[in-house]
Design an enzyme around this catalytic site. Sequence first.
Site, short mmCIF file in Angstrom:
data_model
loop_
_atom_site.label_atom_id
_atom_site.label_comp_id
_atom_site.label_asym_id
_atom_site.label_seq_id
_atom_site.Cartn_x
_atom_site.Cartn_y
_atom_site.Cartn_z
N GLU D 89 0.81 -1.21 0.00
CA GLU D 89 0.00 0.00 0.00
C GLU D 89 0.84 1.26 0.00
O GLU D 89 0.46 2.27 -0.61
CB GLU D 89 -0.97 0.00 1.19
CG GLU D 89 -2.09 -1.02 1.08
CD GLU D 89 -1.65 -2.45 1.36
OE1 GLU D 89 -0.52 -2.63 1.88
OE2 GLU D 89 -2.42 -3.39 1.08
N GLN D 111 -7.37 -1.81 -0.77
CA GLN D 111 -8.39 -2.87 -0.86
C GLN D 111 -9.40 -2.84 0.29
O GLN D 111 -10.60 -3.05 0.07
CB GLN D 111 -7.69 -4.22 -0.94
CG GLN D 111 -8.58 -5.32 -1.46
CD GLN D 111 -7.75 -6.50 -1.95
OE1 GLN D 111 -7.25 -7.29 -1.16
NE2 GLN D 111 -7.63 -6.63 -3.27
N PRO D 118 -0.44 0.88 6.31
CA PRO D 118 0.93 0.88 5.77
C PRO D 118 1.19 2.06 4.83
O PRO D 118 2.35 2.35 4.53
CB PRO D 118 1.02 -0.45 5.01
CG PRO D 118 -0.08 -1.30 5.56
CD PRO D 118 -1.16 -0.36 5.98
N HIS D 158 -11.00 -5.15 8.44
CA HIS D 158 -11.74 -4.91 7.20
C HIS D 158 -12.96 -4.04 7.45
O HIS D 158 -13.86 -3.98 6.62
CB HIS D 158 -12.22 -6.24 6.59
CG HIS D 158 -11.13 -7.13 6.05
ND1 HIS D 158 -10.16 -7.70 6.83
CD2 HIS D 158 -10.87 -7.56 4.78
CE1 HIS D 158 -9.36 -8.44 6.08
NE2 HIS D 158 -9.77 -8.38 4.83
#
Lengths: 351, 351, 355, 355
Positions: D89, D111, D118, D158
Amino acid sequence: MTEAPRLEPHSTALPADELVELYRLMTKVRHLDTSAIAWQRQGILPGYAPMQGQEAAQVGSVRAMDTGRDFVFPTYREMGAALAAGVDMPEFMATHKATWNGGLYDATKYRFTPIQTVIAGSALHAVGWGHGQRLDAIREGRPETDLPTALIFLGDGASSQGDIHEAMNFAGIFKTPVVFFVQNNGWAISVPTEQQVAGGSVAARGAGYGIPAIKLDGNDVEAVVRGTRAAVEHARSGKGPAIVEAMTYRRGPHSTSDDPGRYRTLEDERRDAGADPIESLRDRLLADGTLDADAVTAIQAEAADFEEATRLAVQAQGPRPGAEMFEYVYQEQTEALKQQATQWREESEHV
Amino acid sequence: MTEAPRLEPHSTALPADELVELYRLMTKVRHLDTSAIAWQRQGILPGYAPMQGQEAAQVGSVRAMDTGRDFVFPTYREMGAALAAGVDMPEFMATHKATWNGGLYDATKYRFTPIQTVIAGSALHAVGWGHGQRLDAIREGRPETDLPTALIFLGDGASSQGDIHEAMNFAGIFKTPVVFFVQNNGWAISVPTEQQVAGGSVAARGAGYGIPAIKLDGNDVEAVVRGTRAAVEHARSGKGPAIVEAMTYRRGPHSTSDDPGRYRTLEDERRDAGADPIESLRDRLLADGTLDADAVTAIQAEAADFEEATRLAVQAQGPRPGAEMFEYVYQEQTEALKQQATQWREESEHV
Amino acid sequence: MSNLSATIEPTGHAAPASEDAMDTVTRTGSETLSMNKAINAALADVLAENPRALVLGEDVGQLGGVFRITDGLQKRFGAERVFDTPLAESGILGMSVGLAMAGYHPIPEVQFDGFTYPAINQIVTQMARMNFRTRGALPMPITLRIPSFGGIQSPELHSESLEYIFAHVAGLKVVSPSSPHQAYHLMRHAATRPDPVVFMEPKSRYWQKDTVDFDDPGTLEGSVVVRPGRHLTLVAWGGMVARCLQVAELAAEDGIDVEVLDLRWLKPIDAAGLAASVSKTRRAVVVHEAPRSAGLGAEVAQTITEACFGTLKAPVERVTGFDVPFPSGSLEAEYLPNIDRILYGIQRVLEYQRG
Amino acid sequence: MSNLSATIEPTGHAAPASEDAMDTVTRTGSETLSMNKAINAALADVLAENPRALVLGEDVGQLGGVFRITDGLQKRFGAERVFDTPLAESGILGMSVGLAMAGYHPIPEVQFDGFTYPAINQIVTQMARMNFRTRGALPMPITLRIPSFGGIQSPELHSESLEYIFAHVAGLKVVSPSSPHQAYHLMRHAATRPDPVVFMEPKSRYWQKDTVDFDDPGTLEGSVVVRPGRHLTLVAWGGMVARCLQVAELAAEDGIDVEVLDLRWLKPIDAAGLAASVSKTRRAVVVHEAPRSAGLGAEVAQTITEACFGTLKAPVERVTGFDVPFPSGSLEAEYLPNIDRILYGIQRVLEYQRG
Ligand SMILES: Cc1ncc(C[n+]2csc(CCOP(=O)(O)OP(=O)(O)O)c2C)c(N)n1
Ligand SMILES: Cc1ncc(C[n+]2csc(CCOP(=O)(O)OP(=O)(O)O)c2C)c(N)n1
Ligand SMILES: [Mg+2]
Ligand SMILES: [Mg+2]
């Protein structure tokens, strides 16, 4: 697995006039660097990051670029590179004068990105910029065999950052026209390369990415130019990135607030610094008759004049108006920020 | 520059009974993996990350460790490794059941860290833990020649992350007893290794850090055990880290919500998957007479029983009480959090 | 005057490192110390008491850190316990997480605030969550030292206020001392906690000397009123506490009696302490260096408003940095809340009329 | 019914890529679309109009992204303009900064929210500051797409709400759509701006269908009142807007007329819009998924309080996630503000008595 091709120095030796030109530049750089340390002591600059010993590496590597279309991505120690790239020196020194972080110079005009304080922060930018050059060629239907190329400066210390790995891997995958130019000057502040670079060499990392690499004497300007030329030729022709590791030495303190006596002795310095890149070039040019003592004196006088002019301009450089804090945050300023600017004016300038 | 020593597979071939034991474990793993996909379809699990094809890599690498004193650092796809390490399977599946992120098992009891969703997130932990083993030896006056060792799982995709580079470099500098075990299964979701790993091999990166590496057939459990044993031996004896790259194949989808048909064909799969690690081991054991058909049937029946017991336990696993959200944030809970827990109880449990 | 027990006298030799038994550290009396020396003393005491305490980071060893906070510690405790790492902040934090897993108490340093960003992933997704993820099996006794905030005309990204991140992240605790006394005692406290604590050291106060009373740490939790007052509460932390004390002196000349509350703990915030002060003064101004929008001042103001809505005379005022990147040294004084701007803020609160 | 001009009909071939002239995209009429399809359509139109717009990220190419937001774009615009990157990332964002320097308009995808960490260094120290650092010479027209927030019982990390970082960072702009219509128009708007915009897509709304009116985008700046009401203002963004609308329906049954304000832009915050609503209703509750402490709710509440202190009937109430890590799917409903908890919040505000 791709085998990383070996990179050999460019075959053409440098003509005498180019060596003189390099000597002239390096002499200017040394003068300015030495002066900037003095300026800090005199209170003209609040701080400075000396680069004594790295003149050949910085001037030589930029020399290998086509400054009209390539782009240079410096760290915070690249005064010599900036000067070689033609960057306005008072505008460059603006960072050290605390006038504007990154410098006052126009990055697009000199094709030289702003001074970067984040170690390894710019490497990926160079990869993105280089990828843009490939996309330009594709969009314009040009073959990808004569690409504008990015020169990425990094130190031995910077090689430890994750971003350098990501940059090398991305560059390898996208076959990006970039040259990773490592100035391995033996130190990252107080930490020597042996405690920094597992395996001992940044160039040796290249093979793991399928990137050709060359390790060279960073105190020998001709070696730097020829090695970097080979790397640029590789990258420019569309074959992907290359790595140059220039072995040199940080002869001065890390910065004007550093005290190297805490972590190395004068003996260490004498033993490890290698040849002085400027003195050895001068001796060579004197020995082969390219220059005589008068010419050397003239070059040094020219450097002194340049230093003096730069000092005057730096001293004359006033602070930027506070309003600029609000002006440059966005291209499209927000209402909220306009209101803050107004409040600032009222409370700080009593307008 | 240190020359990275070459790593040769451990010289001792595996005895028959060990191969049978591995076959037994891998069969269990395959059963459970296949079942877990079915459980997801049946609504028992909300999601799952299949590892079919990687049984030899996972079971074989854990086999090479001393599970009584070493420590395993998995990603999110290491069900086979967990089973080989003795982790309670319903507690492991708790992550996939959305009961508790990371799993319900006690990481210190099984010496197996919680399931990690951050790609490359655990590699540096292993390096830190491994460094702790060295410090323990120093503190206790033991020689650093028989060190507890960390096994770090990572994928080909993970190798692109900056943290992997930092972990390898730190491990190289500190001579940390860790083994980087790369399951190169050809894919990171939809991205094939060729578009991921510049240079083509993660093992090849080792040389750049002075870290010995071995690339082996990850579908051959004996090759995995012997290769990893060699790596562990190196690390344990105080010589520093080692890298194992196990070439294998992700035979299933990335996860139960993935649709591999979008990025690879069944033909691709047939061509690239290589030998099935379990079938080929079974054939070998049948061929050399170590097992007969009845024994194979018995092993499969045992796996089916295990699967059934695990399913029942997973199905029976109720949600954790909401109060645990507040309980495990800190070792020393704050007053502010206690108040929030009280408010939660009042408003959500109407207490 | 400080009396150090013999066990912690610097010896130039590594301390005996082979046993887990704790040295007892007894500093008694009081001493005038700068904040950097006070933190150095606290670290020495922590290392002496806990053989599993470690100091790591860039240049913390032989150099003693760019601010000399770890000066002499490697010499005294050995290069195993006080060590330089390669130049990689994610590496430093990730390694610290692993060392904590191995039973150590790492005290990592990030060299400057702005260079914490490369480590944010390890801090937020790993260090802060590991205790939760493992249901308490792998606690994270890590004390993360960060020379923080502006005020000394540093280069770019050497003057950042990162509490906007840390104060929001569940699993972290965050503290910032404003005086040598606080720095000494809060460090000893933080570095013996079983949870991760971010210790934000106000660079601009490093060289300010003041008395450290070793015998009486005072309360270690929550905020402290560093100047009592009746008319208005100034809330600040780190380097802004001293500035608010100056402002209070000036305001007193105009007959305004300002209470100064040093928030100290930025996570969790001392809601009770804030409420106690403002329910008395009925007016508050919060001062911080960070940009205003979504800065911690909003949380402080809202915490006060929730507790004191019925008695507040005016909305809580925020005097903060502007919503711009921290500028170069020559513009620092324009950016940071200065005495004038804080006084204007006080005036707005005092003159507030319900609309 | 949607009428697509021929130029943007998917053809399966790369669009002519050799000239900088812009294709004109004309979608007219309206269409019922899910949010993921609406964003997909907006991206297609942006790519068609601006040959220097690029889409990059993990799995955005052939796969079309794990949420299919970039579905079909590689096929249509070619693998030069829509491409997969290695799994890193920081690399994605750093590369985007460089592409912007080269004159492109990158639209990177991270994503999942939690994997933005990161990249925080590149976002905060580079993307957000480059225009400032270069005094406008190197602007950063980057539109960073992040599938965000919880509500779909995802695995760990997530389901994060990262506005606590973005909304504070000078140089960023931040927007979150709550409906397909908003998503389409805000994406087209964001992806044509010369400044970096973080586009936070509420995952839980991806599959919800609603009408997209192509002819009338409505206002693109500031907040929008999505349900007018007289008694109280509910402020929310992203996935919480729909929940607040449900709450308003329920409250209406009890005779409570709730106004729902979709904040949309999380930086800058629409102070005027908030003030206009709350000066009418005189009561407000702000709802968000993120933990409460130092969450954006504090900024919203304080912004309201600053504007409406004189007329507010009660302190602004916050109904938020708790100060704990976002938990596993089976505990998600306990963590997220649910209808009950929002109703309790409303009740507290309505029943508030000055103490
Ligand atoms: C991300 C980050 N971490 C730490 C620092 C502080 N710092 C500035 S220079 C430096 C050493 C850099 O060493 P090297 O890359 O070898 O370059 P050199 O100083 O030798 O030119 C450090 C640690 C920084 N600027 N950025
Ligand atoms: C930091 C981070 N970025 C992105 C993701 C989303 N993601 C989950 S798995 C995966 C691919 C991983 O590939 P690899 O490392 O090869 O492991 P494999 O899935 O093949 O086991 C991605 C991109 C993530 N979990 N963490
Ligand atoms: Mg160096
Ligand atoms: Mg993989």
